[in-house]
Design a protein around this motif. Structure first.
Motif, PDB file in Angstrom:
ATOM      1  N   SER A  85     -48.365   1.799  18.242  1.00 45.64           N
ATOM      2  CA  SER A  85     -47.843   1.547  16.904  1.00 45.64           C
ATOM      3  C   SER A  85     -47.116   0.201  16.782  1.00 45.64           C
ATOM      4  N   VAL A  86     -46.762  -0.427  17.894  1.00 43.34           N
ATOM      5  CA  VAL A  86     -46.051  -1.701  17.830  1.00 43.34           C
ATOM      6  C   VAL A  86     -46.865  -2.861  18.402  1.00 43.34           C
ATOM      7  N   LYS A  87     -48.054  -2.591  18.915  1.00 41.45           N
ATOM      8  CA  LYS A  87     -48.876  -3.660  19.488  1.00 41.45           C
ATOM      9  C   LYS A  87     -49.209  -4.702  18.430  1.00 41.45           C
ATOM     10  N   GLY A  88     -49.055  -5.965  18.823  1.00 43.30           N
ATOM     11  CA  GLY A  88     -49.313  -7.053  17.892  1.00 43.30           C
ATOM     12  C   GLY A  88     -48.119  -7.411  17.029  1.00 43.30           C
ATOM     13  N   ARG A  89     -47.067  -6.578  17.071  1.00 43.83           N
ATOM     14  CA  ARG A  89     -45.864  -6.850  16.271  1.00 43.83           C
ATOM     15  C   ARG A  89     -44.621  -7.035  17.148  1.00 43.83           C
ATOM     16  N   PHE A  90     -44.485  -6.242  18.189  1.00 41.08           N
ATOM     17  CA  PHE A  90     -43.323  -6.304  19.069  1.00 41.08           C
ATOM     18  C   PHE A  90     -43.715  -6.932  20.402  1.00 41.08           C
ATOM     19  N   THR A  91     -42.795  -7.718  20.971  1.00 38.44           N
ATOM     20  CA  THR A  91     -43.014  -8.340  22.272  1.00 38.44           C
ATOM     21  C   THR A  91     -41.801  -8.093  23.149  1.00 38.44           C
ATOM     22  N   ILE A  92     -42.052  -7.511  24.319  1.00 42.34           N
ATOM     23  CA  ILE A  92     -40.968  -7.297  25.274  1.00 42.34           C
ATOM     24  C   ILE A  92     -41.010  -8.404  26.317  1.00 42.34           C
ATOM     25  N   ARG A 138     -38.292 -10.345  29.657  1.00 45.63           N
ATOM     26  CA  ARG A 138     -37.061 -10.174  30.429  1.00 45.63           C
ATOM     27  C   ARG A 138     -36.746 -11.429  31.206  1.00 45.63           C
ATOM     28  N   ASP A 139     -35.454 -11.571  31.528  1.00 48.89           N
ATOM     29  CA  ASP A 139     -34.974 -12.650  32.376  1.00 48.89           C
ATOM     30  C   ASP A 139     -34.390 -11.964  33.611  1.00 48.89           C
ATOM     31  N   ASN A 140     -35.112 -12.010  34.703  1.00 47.89           N
ATOM     32  CA  ASN A 140     -34.674 -11.306  35.911  1.00 47.89           C
ATOM     33  C   ASN A 140     -33.367 -11.874  36.457  1.00 47.89           C
ATOM     34  N   ASN A 141     -33.162 -13.171  36.304  1.00 49.03           N
ATOM     35  CA  ASN A 141     -31.944 -13.791  36.825  1.00 49.03           C
ATOM     36  C   ASN A 141     -30.702 -13.309  36.079  1.00 49.03           C
ATOM     37  N   LYS A 142     -30.903 -12.908  34.822  1.00 50.82           N
ATOM     38  CA  LYS A 142     -29.783 -12.452  33.998  1.00 50.82           C
ATOM     39  C   LYS A 142     -29.771 -10.935  33.818  1.00 50.82           C
ATOM     40  N   ASN A 143     -30.702 -10.233  34.464  1.00 52.00           N
ATOM     41  CA  ASN A 143     -30.810  -8.768  34.297  1.00 52.00           C
ATOM     42  C   ASN A 143     -30.826  -8.397  32.818  1.00 52.00           C
ATOM     43  N   THR A 144     -31.613  -9.126  32.065  1.00 54.15           N
ATOM     44  CA  THR A 144     -31.645  -8.957  30.608  1.00 54.15           C
ATOM     45  C   THR A 144     -33.066  -8.694  30.148  1.00 54.15           C
ATOM     46  N   VAL A 145     -33.202  -7.765  29.214  1.00 55.02           N
ATOM     47  CA  VAL A 145     -34.484  -7.472  28.589  1.00 55.02           C
ATOM     48  C   VAL A 145     -34.350  -7.709  27.092  1.00 55.02           C
ATOM     49  N   TYR A 146     -35.420  -8.209  26.497  1.00 54.17           N
ATOM     50  CA  TYR A 146     -35.444  -8.520  25.069  1.00 54.17           C
ATOM     51  C   TYR A 146     -36.581  -7.758  24.392  1.00 54.17           C
ATOM     52  N   LEU A 147     -36.402  -7.514  23.106  1.00 56.78           N
ATOM     53  CA  LEU A 147     -37.480  -6.961  22.293  1.00 56.78           C
ATOM     54  C   LEU A 147     -37.541  -7.759  20.996  1.00 56.78           C
ATOM     55  N   GLN A 148     -38.555  -8.589  20.876  1.00 50.04           N
ATOM     56  CA  GLN A 148     -38.778  -9.345  19.645  1.00 50.04           C
ATOM     57  C   GLN A 148     -39.619  -8.493  18.723  1.00 50.04           C
ATOM     58  N   MET A 149     -39.075  -8.175  17.573  1.00 52.34           N
ATOM     59  CA  MET A 149     -39.751  -7.293  16.619  1.00 52.34           C
ATOM     60  C   MET A 149     -40.094  -8.078  15.371  1.00 52.34           C
ATOM     61  N   ASN A 150     -41.391  -8.228  15.114  1.00 46.95           N
ATOM     62  CA  ASN A 150     -41.871  -8.949  13.937  1.00 46.95           C
ATOM     63  C   ASN A 150     -42.613  -7.988  13.010  1.00 46.95           C
ATOM     64  N   ARG A 151     -42.790  -8.415  11.789  1.00 47.79           N
ATOM     65  CA  ARG A 151     -43.509  -7.621  10.772  1.00 47.79           C
ATOM     66  C   ARG A 151     -43.012  -6.179  10.771  1.00 47.79           C
ATOM     67  N   LEU A 152     -41.716  -6.029  10.693  1.00 46.84           N
ATOM     68  CA  LEU A 152     -41.109  -4.705  10.753  1.00 46.84           C
ATOM     69  C   LEU A 152     -41.502  -3.857   9.548  1.00 46.84           C
ATOM     70  N   LYS A 153     -41.628  -2.563   9.798  1.00 51.42           N
ATOM     71  CA  LYS A 153     -42.009  -1.596   8.783  1.00 51.42           C
ATOM     72  C   LYS A 153     -40.898  -0.551   8.629  1.00 51.42           C
ATOM     73  N   PRO A 154     -40.820   0.100   7.481  1.00 53.23           N
ATOM     74  CA  PRO A 154     -39.796   1.150   7.320  1.00 53.23           C
ATOM     75  C   PRO A 154     -39.871   2.223   8.405  1.00 53.23           C
ATOM     76  N   GLU A 155     -41.072   2.511   8.891  1.00 50.85           N
ATOM     77  CA  GLU A 155     -41.208   3.532   9.937  1.00 50.85           C
ATOM     78  C   GLU A 155     -40.696   3.081  11.298  1.00 50.85           C
ATOM     79  N   ASP A 156     -40.303   1.817  11.416  1.00 53.21           N
ATOM     80  CA  ASP A 156     -39.665   1.344  12.640  1.00 53.21           C
ATOM     81  C   ASP A 156     -38.166   1.654  12.652  1.00 53.21           C
ATOM     82  N   THR A 157     -37.654   2.166  11.545  1.00 51.05           N
ATOM     83  CA  THR A 157     -36.238   2.501  11.464  1.00 51.05           C
ATOM     84  C   THR A 157     -35.890   3.580  12.488  1.00 51.05           C
TER      85      THR A 157
END
Length: 120
Positions: free
Chosen positions: A62-69, A71-90
């Motif tokens: 349901s998020v393919k093509g819209r969300f991108t995960i 990470r920065d291993n050196n910072k122990n950080t993970v990101y989630l870039q969410m584009n073209r958000l839909k109400p059902e992503d709430t």
């Protein structure tokens, strides 16, 4: 112990974008897998995306093509870039980490959750 702290949630209009971040801290040797789950009211918590320390990703359809995960291993950080958000992503979005701790004990950890609301 290990703590996960999320940031970046909020209110956005349909079609908009948000970027979530999650930082892991504590007695960490390695984090083989990090990821994001979400839970909407009345629903079970569901997988959104995961990423290994080597960069292999897995996204729910349901998020393919819209969300991108990522990470920065050196910072122990993970990101989630969410584009073209839909109400059902709430939902409340939760960070997840499969952690190898000092002493080579392996355990799963969750963040406190961050609210994402998509509405006009």
């Amino acid at each position: 112990q290990v703590q996960l702290v999320e940031s970046g949630g909020g209110l956005v209009q349909p079609g908009g974008s948000l970027r979530l971040s999650c930082v892991a801290s504590g007695s960490i040797v390695n984090i083989p897998t990090m990821g994001w789950y979400r839970q909407a009211p009345g629903n079970q918590r569901e997988l959104v995306a995961t990423i290994t320390s080597g960069g292999r990703t897995n996204n729910v359809d349901s998020v393919k093509g819209r969300f991108t995960i990522s990470r920065d291993n050196n910072k122990n950080t993970v990101y989630l870039q969410m584009n073209r958000l839909k109400p059902e992503d709430t939902a409340v979005y939760y960070c997840y980490a499969d952690v190898l701790k000092v002493g080579f004990v392996r355990a799963n950890y969750w963040g406190q959750g961050t609210q994402v609301t998509v509405s006009s």
